[in-house]
Motif scaffolding. Structure first.
Motif, PDB file in Angstrom:
ATOM      1  N   ASP A 228       0.960  -0.965   0.158  1.00 38.93           N
ATOM      2  CA  ASP A 228      -0.358   0.056   0.107  1.00 38.93           C
ATOM      3  C   ASP A 228       0.981   1.520  -0.177  1.00 38.93           C
ATOM      4  OD1 ASP A 228      -1.974  -1.368  -0.084  1.00 38.93           O
ATOM      5  OD2 ASP A 228      -3.147  -1.326   2.303  1.00 38.93           O
ATOM      6  N   TYR A 229       2.346   1.091   0.890  1.00 38.65           N
ATOM      7  CA  TYR A 229       3.330   2.335   0.848  1.00 38.65           C
ATOM      8  C   TYR A 229       3.628   2.628  -0.502  1.00 38.65           C
ATOM      9  CZ  TYR A 229       6.370  -0.703   2.369  1.00 38.65           C
ATOM     10  OH  TYR A 229       7.217  -1.840   2.010  1.00 38.65           O
ATOM     11  N   THR A 232       0.512   4.922  -2.348  1.00 41.44           N
ATOM     12  CA  THR A 232       0.520   6.150  -1.917  1.00 41.44           C
ATOM     13  C   THR A 232       2.196   7.223  -2.548  1.00 41.44           C
ATOM     14  OG1 THR A 232       0.301   5.399   0.486  1.00 41.44           O
ATOM     15  CG2 THR A 232       1.033   7.714   0.477  1.00 41.44           C
ATOM     16  N   ARG A 250      14.519   0.536  -0.904  1.00 38.67           N
ATOM     17  CA  ARG A 250      14.524   0.434   0.710  1.00 38.67           C
ATOM     18  C   ARG A 250      14.030  -0.666   1.581  1.00 38.67           C
ATOM     19  NH1 ARG A 250      15.666   4.845   4.694  1.00 38.67           N
ATOM     20  NH2 ARG A 250      16.083   3.763   6.170  1.00 38.67           N
ATOM     21  N   ILE A 325      18.433   0.568   9.357  1.00 41.64           N
ATOM     22  CA  ILE A 325      17.286   1.062   8.366  1.00 41.64           C
ATOM     23  C   ILE A 325      16.411   0.428   8.920  1.00 41.64           C
ATOM     24  CG2 ILE A 325      17.082  -0.799   6.451  1.00 41.64           C
ATOM     25  CD1 ILE A 325      20.519  -1.656   6.233  1.00 41.64           C
ATOM     26  N   ASP A 326      15.062  -0.163   9.821  1.00 38.21           N
ATOM     27  CA  ASP A 326      14.283  -0.709   9.833  1.00 38.21           C
ATOM     28  C   ASP A 326      14.245  -0.200  11.520  1.00 38.21           C
ATOM     29  OD1 ASP A 326      12.087  -1.190  10.517  1.00 38.21           O
ATOM     30  OD2 ASP A 326      11.988  -3.299   9.436  1.00 38.21           O
ATOM     31  N   PRO A 327      13.499   1.269  11.610  1.00 42.17           N
ATOM     32  CA  PRO A 327      13.469   1.958  12.496  1.00 42.17           C
ATOM     33  C   PRO A 327      12.391   1.329  13.304  1.00 42.17           C
ATOM     34  CG  PRO A 327      12.189   2.927  10.835  1.00 42.17           C
ATOM     35  CD  PRO A 327      13.310   1.893  10.198  1.00 42.17           C
ATOM     36  N   ARG A 328      11.878  -0.078  13.034  1.00 44.45           N
ATOM     37  CA  ARG A 328      10.608  -0.651  13.728  1.00 44.45           C
ATOM     38  C   ARG A 328      11.614  -1.345  14.844  1.00 44.45           C
ATOM     39  NH1 ARG A 328       7.208  -2.807   8.982  1.00 44.45           N
ATOM     40  NH2 ARG A 328       9.295  -2.669   8.262  1.00 44.45           N
TER      41      ARG A 328
ATOM     42  N   ALA B 106      -0.588   1.907   4.949  1.00 41.70           N
ATOM     43  CA  ALA B 106       0.110   3.172   3.543  1.00 41.70           C
ATOM     44  C   ALA B 106       0.684   4.186   3.713  1.00 41.70           C
ATOM     45  CB  ALA B 106      -1.881   4.256   3.312  1.00 41.70           C
ATOM     46  N   LEU B 107       1.699   4.388   4.513  1.00 42.38           N
ATOM     47  CA  LEU B 107       2.530   4.536   5.104  1.00 42.38           C
ATOM     48  C   LEU B 107       4.174   3.765   5.133  1.00 42.38           C
ATOM     49  CD1 LEU B 107       0.556   6.560   7.981  1.00 42.38           C
ATOM     50  CD2 LEU B 107       1.815   7.682   5.345  1.00 42.38           C
ATOM     51  N   HIS B 108       4.860   4.901   4.850  1.00 45.87           N
ATOM     52  CA  HIS B 108       6.123   3.160   4.166  1.00 45.87           C
ATOM     53  C   HIS B 108       6.869   3.701   6.104  1.00 45.87           C
ATOM     54  CE1 HIS B 108      10.122   2.196   3.003  1.00 45.87           C
ATOM     55  NE2 HIS B 108       9.795   2.032   1.049  1.00 45.87           N
ATOM     56  N   PRO B 109       7.333   1.977   6.219  1.00 42.87           N
ATOM     57  CA  PRO B 109       7.604   2.207   7.567  1.00 42.87           C
ATOM     58  C   PRO B 109       9.179   2.523   7.717  1.00 42.87           C
ATOM     59  CG  PRO B 109       7.888  -0.088   6.624  1.00 42.87           C
ATOM     60  CD  PRO B 109       7.220   0.744   5.637  1.00 42.87           C
ATOM     61  N   TYR B 110       9.572   2.648   7.049  1.00 41.10           N
ATOM     62  CA  TYR B 110      11.160   2.982   7.461  1.00 41.10           C
ATOM     63  C   TYR B 110      11.122   4.534   7.162  1.00 41.10           C
ATOM     64  CZ  TYR B 110      12.281  -1.924   6.049  1.00 41.10           C
ATOM     65  OH  TYR B 110      12.643  -3.436   6.207  1.00 41.10           O
ATOM     66  N   TYR B 111      10.453   5.921   7.210  1.00 43.45           N
ATOM     67  CA  TYR B 111      11.064   6.667   6.591  1.00 43.45           C
ATOM     68  C   TYR B 111       9.981   7.646   7.510  1.00 43.45           C
ATOM     69  CZ  TYR B 111      13.081   6.577   2.068  1.00 43.45           C
ATOM     70  OH  TYR B 111      13.787   6.017   1.363  1.00 43.45           O
TER      71      TYR B 111
END
Lengths: 332, 342
Positions: A228-229, A232, A250, A325-328, B106-111
């Motif tokens: 989905d992103y 977007t 990315r 790289i992955d903020p989560r 719907a939002l990019h998880p990395y930014y």
């Protein structure tokens, strides 16, 4: 983050310790007598026992292990009296077959293996990722089919075949000088000579790895593209180029980092087949010679431990890099 | 009111191995600035497909699109269906923007949130990265996110669903678009958060004087914000009218059925909610005649079995009120009162 790092570092040290202990134990239970192998056929029992003492093999295995660990931090003495000699720390032992400190042997072999691994690494990432991205973007078109063919070819061809084929081609077209082949050239003295020395081994390794990376990149890019992103990102008005570079790649390449790090670490332990085909005096050849020709126990212990350390340390580095790289991952 | 977007005979179909899927079939509608058009229908009725076609977000490889979607820009009219992909891309974000159903994905998880909004802003504005982040902070404040200065640096996973949808709205509005398409913006949210988001959309519409297309399957949402309503069924518009006409004088058995399936405060206590029986037809093999016929309880009242043989036209039976049904106005009045009293 600091607490996490400390915990991971402690765990890494623990794994390395356990690996070194297992290596010691395995070689202790093997029905081979390194002392017997140090001299020729007509060796008298007295000489064998003297060598056993000089090798430090006349004490229980836990004492041997203790001496080994100590040798990593302080200079290690072998034998006594006039025949005594020492290896400077960090001492991985002394090879009685090669009559050299193991650390010296490794110091000679490591730059070769590192050169082989780093060049192949960048080559296969370049080939694998570009082909994977092209295949995904041209899904179903001839580019995709060509890359699938490449993947099948690369995966099904073992390095001992592809390496020999590449070597034969290179020799036939006089791209390698068979006499100079495998001679170590420092990249700091002659970058071109260094690259010339390694280009065909690089190609051999890269061919095998690039195939896997092509397939992996292709499927990751396709999967990410339907997120989905990404829709977007397009809805914002970004160009396809930016959507691909900044948004798709990315996310699609992050998991590739993990396997790339581990593959690289694995290679640092020595690429036995490729080093042998191209006559490269690296860690792979050092260990295989130690195993096959003369059961050179100190060398085997050192190279095994080194290979394990590379993997464990790289694993840690990859995990740390992933958090950036992955903020989560960062908060967890 | 001069329309901003004029959709004419828009048809979107997808060739598949099983046949051509007609997801959106000869759809026409208009929407003006300051106006909210609700597009209502169940899953697969073609609501999203139509709006994605207007935005030029279908892959031209996988979708066959015909018809027109004309944006009346200050520089002159432009058809987003026939324009080049590059020309349509330059309209996205600036002239038309879109928000989506699931703000979780719907939002990019990395930014960071700020980076994502600033990226949209930088497409149509000159300025440094810091200017973009400053603008992003302003937008977050505008859509009601507390502590925008701090949250602008955070990542999507640190936001709740409702907050993420606010972020999506902030991102869609950062370039002051003339048209906003909201595709089920509240479906994935809690009911209490739903009405906050709807109110926010309404406020933003006033603030920016936007044309809004609200896609939803929820007639409760429609009642809160819409000016006009298009009801879609099996890829076609079956009824189109002012909001009050839809609620009080529905002119298509499908709309009547939809209204009977939701609870209303102005109706008798103890009334049971009625489901519409059956399933929508397959979009690959649409039946001859009216697509709703097999589920319609009034079709036998139409003489000569016309519902089975003849696709009804979208007729303007009352002023500004279109419906695609063979029933006469008298029959429909009876149908309405019958349904209400059951």
């Amino acid at each position: 983050m600091l607490k996490y790092l400390a915990r991971r570092l402690a765990a890494t040290l623990m794994v390395i310790t356990l690996v070194s202990m297992s290596v010691f134990l395995i070689f202790d239970v093997l029905p081979m007598d390194p002392a017997r192998l140090t001299c020729g056929k007509g060796c008298s029992p007295a000489v064998i026992e003297a060598n056993r003492h000089r090798l430090g093999l006349d004490v229980p295995v836990q004492v041997q292990y203790g001496r080994f660990v100590k040798g990593l931090f302080v200079d290690r003495q072998y034998g006594d009296g006039a025949a005594a000699f020492s290896c400077p720390a960090p001492a991985f032992g002394y090879s009685f077959n090669r009559h050299e400190c193991v650390t010296t042997l490794i110091a000679d072999a490591l730059p070769v293996t590192f050169s082989l691994a780093i060049g192949a690494f960048f080559l296969w990432l370049l080939i694998g990722i570009s082909l994977g991205v092209i295949a995904a973007k041209r899904q179903g078109k001839w580019q995709d089919k060509a890359s699938t063919a490449f993947v099948l070819f690369g995966i099904s061809l073992p390095t001992f075949i592809s390496g020999i084929l590449i070597l034969l081609m290179a020799l036939k077209f006089r791209l390698i000088d068979p006499i100079e082949m495998g001679r170590w050239v420092s990249p700091f003295e002659s970058p071109i000579g260094w690259a010339k020395n390694f280009i065909f081994p690089w190609l051999t390794l890269a061919l095998a790895f690039a195939a896997t990376y092509t397939r992996f990149t292709r499927s990751n890019v396709l999967e990410t593209s339907s997120e989905d992103y990404i829709r977007t990102a397009r809805a914002k008005g970004l160009s396809e180029k930016v959507v691909l570079r900044k948004h798709i790649l990315r996310a699609a390449l992050a998991p590739i980092l993990t396997i790339a790090g581990l593959d690289f670490a694995g290679l640092l332990g020595g690429a036995i087949i490729t080093e042998n085909i191209f006559n490269l005096p690296g860690l792979g050849r050092l260990s295989i010679r130690a195993v096959l020709n003369d059961y050179d126990l100190p060398v085997i212990v050192a190279t095994t431990l080194l290979a394990a350390t590379f993997v464990v340390v790289m694993n840690l580095l990859v995990d740390i890099a992933y958090a950036y790289i992955d903020p989560r991952v960062r908060v967890a | 009111m001069k329309p901003f977007l004029e959709v004419k005979n828009l048809t979107v179909s997808f060739p598949t191995e099983d046949g051509l899927v007609r997801a959106s079939n000869d759809v026409s509608f208009t929407v003006a600035r300051g106006e909210t058009l609700a597009v209502v229908g169940e899953s697969g009725s073609g609501k999203s497909v139509t709006s994605l076609a207007v935005m030029g977000l279908h892959s031209r490889r996988s979708a066959n699109i015909s018809g027109q979607a004309i944006l009346h820009l200050p520089t002159g009219p432009m058809d987003t269906i026939s324009a080049t992909p590059e020309a349509v891309r330059k309209l996205r974000g600036k002239s038309m923007a879109m928000i989506f159903q699931d703000p979780m994905s719907a939002l990019h998880p990395y930014y960071s949130i700020g980076d994502q909004i600033a990226e949209a802003w930088a497409l149509y504005n000159k300025g440094s990265k810091a200017d973009g982040i400053r603008r992003a902070t302003e937008m977050l404040e505008l859509v009601g996110i507390p502590e925008p200065g701090k949250r602008v640096r955070e990542f999507p996973h640190q936001f709740s669903g409702g907050m993420r949808q606010r972020v999506m709205i902030a991102m869609a509005l950062v370039n002051n678009p003339s048209l906003l398409i909201a595709d089920e913006p509240t479906t994935a949210l809690d009911v209490t958060v739903q009405s906050q988001i709807l109110k926010l959309l309404k406020d933003m519409q006033k603030e920016f004087n936007m044309a809004v297309i609200l896609i939803t399957h929820d007639l409760g949402v429609v009642a809160e914000v819409a000016d006009r309503v298009c009801v879609m069924y099996a890829g076609k518009i079956v009824e189109q009218a002012e909001i009050n006409d839809i609620y009080y004088k529905p002119d298509h058995p499908y709309t009547i059925g939809l209204l009977n399936s939701i609870p209303r405060v102005d109706q008798l206590e103890g009334r049971r909610l009625q489901a519409i029986p059956g399933q929508p037809p397959s979009l690959i093999s649409l039946p001859k005649g009216c697509a709703f016929r097999s589920r319609c309880s009034f079709s036998e009242q139409v003489p000569d079995n016309r519902c089975a043989t003849e696709v009804p036209d979208l007729n303007e039976k009352l002023e500004g009120h279109f419906s695609r049904c063979h029933l006469t106005e008298t029959q429909l009045t009876r149908a309405r009162s019958l349904a209400g009293s059951k």
